[in-house]
Design a protein around this motif. Structure first.
Motif, PDB file in Angstrom:
ATOM      1  N   TRP A   1       4.996  -2.823 -45.671  1.00 28.15           N
ATOM      2  CA  TRP A   1       4.794  -3.929 -46.655  1.00 28.15           C
ATOM      3  C   TRP A   1       3.750  -4.705 -46.190  1.00 28.15           C
ATOM      4  CZ3 TRP A   1       5.257  -9.343 -46.289  1.00 28.15           C
ATOM      5  CH2 TRP A   1       5.372 -10.002 -47.603  1.00 28.15           C
ATOM      6  N   ILE A   2       3.554  -5.220 -45.125  1.00 27.68           N
ATOM      7  CA  ILE A   2       2.300  -5.783 -44.834  1.00 27.68           C
ATOM      8  C   ILE A   2       0.961  -5.151 -44.825  1.00 27.68           C
ATOM      9  CG2 ILE A   2       1.160  -6.635 -42.419  1.00 27.68           C
ATOM     10  CD1 ILE A   2       3.856  -7.672 -41.576  1.00 27.68           C
ATOM     11  N   ALA A   3       1.086  -3.843 -44.631  1.00 32.15           N
ATOM     12  CA  ALA A   3      -0.286  -3.081 -44.695  1.00 32.15           C
ATOM     13  C   ALA A   3      -0.620  -2.605 -46.179  1.00 32.15           C
ATOM     14  CB  ALA A   3       0.038  -1.716 -44.016  1.00 32.15           C
ATOM     15  N   THR A   4       0.608  -2.895 -47.148  1.00 27.35           N
ATOM     16  CA  THR A   4      -0.116  -2.916 -48.560  1.00 27.35           C
ATOM     17  C   THR A   4       0.149  -3.961 -49.318  1.00 27.35           C
ATOM     18  OG1 THR A   4       2.499  -2.169 -48.877  1.00 27.35           O
ATOM     19  CG2 THR A   4       1.142  -0.284 -48.374  1.00 27.35           C
ATOM     20  N   ILE A   5       0.361  -4.964 -48.956  1.00 22.04           N
ATOM     21  CA  ILE A   5       0.702  -6.194 -49.916  1.00 22.04           C
ATOM     22  C   ILE A   5      -0.738  -6.712 -50.465  1.00 22.04           C
ATOM     23  CG2 ILE A   5       0.260  -7.935 -48.321  1.00 22.04           C
ATOM     24  CD1 ILE A   5       2.575  -9.572 -49.637  1.00 22.04           C
TER      25      ILE A   5
ATOM     26  N   GLY B   1       1.974  -1.326 -56.394  1.00 18.29           N
ATOM     27  CA  GLY B   1       2.906  -2.308 -57.603  1.00 18.29           C
ATOM     28  C   GLY B   1       4.446  -2.482 -56.702  1.00 18.29           C
ATOM     29  N   ASP B   2       4.827  -1.542 -56.023  1.00 15.54           N
ATOM     30  CA  ASP B   2       5.972  -1.850 -55.284  1.00 15.54           C
ATOM     31  C   ASP B   2       6.029  -0.929 -54.051  1.00 15.54           C
ATOM     32  OD1 ASP B   2       8.543  -3.096 -54.668  1.00 15.54           O
ATOM     33  OD2 ASP B   2       9.649  -1.856 -56.348  1.00 15.54           O
ATOM     34  N   VAL B   3       6.900  -1.315 -53.113  1.00 21.10           N
ATOM     35  CA  VAL B   3       7.162  -0.535 -51.975  1.00 21.10           C
ATOM     36  C   VAL B   3       8.604  -0.619 -51.938  1.00 21.10           C
ATOM     37  CG1 VAL B   3       6.918  -0.341 -49.557  1.00 21.10           C
ATOM     38  CG2 VAL B   3       5.128  -1.210 -50.762  1.00 21.10           C
ATOM     39  N   ARG B   4       9.338   0.848 -51.735  1.00 19.65           N
ATOM     40  CA  ARG B   4      10.776   0.889 -51.696  1.00 19.65           C
ATOM     41  C   ARG B   4      11.337   1.797 -50.710  1.00 19.65           C
ATOM     42  NH1 ARG B   4       9.372   1.005 -56.814  1.00 19.65           N
ATOM     43  NH2 ARG B   4       9.394   3.080 -57.606  1.00 19.65           N
ATOM     44  N   GLY B   5      12.254   1.809 -50.031  1.00 17.76           N
ATOM     45  CA  GLY B   5      12.840   2.687 -49.185  1.00 17.76           C
ATOM     46  C   GLY B   5      13.813   2.342 -48.337  1.00 17.76           C
ATOM     47  N   GLU B   6      14.313   3.145 -47.355  1.00 21.74           N
ATOM     48  CA  GLU B   6      15.182   3.071 -46.393  1.00 21.74           C
ATOM     49  C   GLU B   6      15.226   3.941 -45.226  1.00 21.74           C
ATOM     50  OE1 GLU B   6      20.337   3.748 -46.443  1.00 21.74           O
ATOM     51  OE2 GLU B   6      19.403   2.877 -48.158  1.00 21.74           O
TER      52      GLU B   6
END
Length: 86
Positions: free
Chosen positions: A30-34, A40-45
């Motif tokens: 998240w920090i690397a792509t913000i 547009g979005d970062v999702r995952g598990e």
């Protein structure tokens, strides 16, 4: 041209060595792509994540088919060169 993946036992230390905690990976991704305007979005598990690439971050406008093909070819090549096998 992509090479064949090496067997697991011969692969260099990867994501689980660099980031053994999936929660840390989530925060790091998240920090690397913000600040990237195409994200547009970062999702995952766990260790499985998806980064949505968009033409316009505010409207979430997507790329045309031709733009998408060119972008994915470049992104895939760069990720593979960086050691991410997908």
């Amino acid at each position: 041209e992509r090479s064949v993946r090496p067997p697991l036992s011969n692969r260099p230390a990867g994501i689980t060595t660099a980031c053994p905690d999936p929660a840390q990976l989530s925060i790091a991704l998240w920090i690397a792509t913000i600040d990237l305007p195409v994200v547009g979005d970062v999702r995952g598990e766990g260790y499985f994540f998806s980064v949505e690439l968009v033409k316009d971050q505010a409207t979430k406008q997507t790329f045309t088919g031709e733009e998408r093909s060119a972008l994915l070819a470049r992104v895939s090549a760069e990720l593979f060169a960086a050691g991410l096998y997908c």
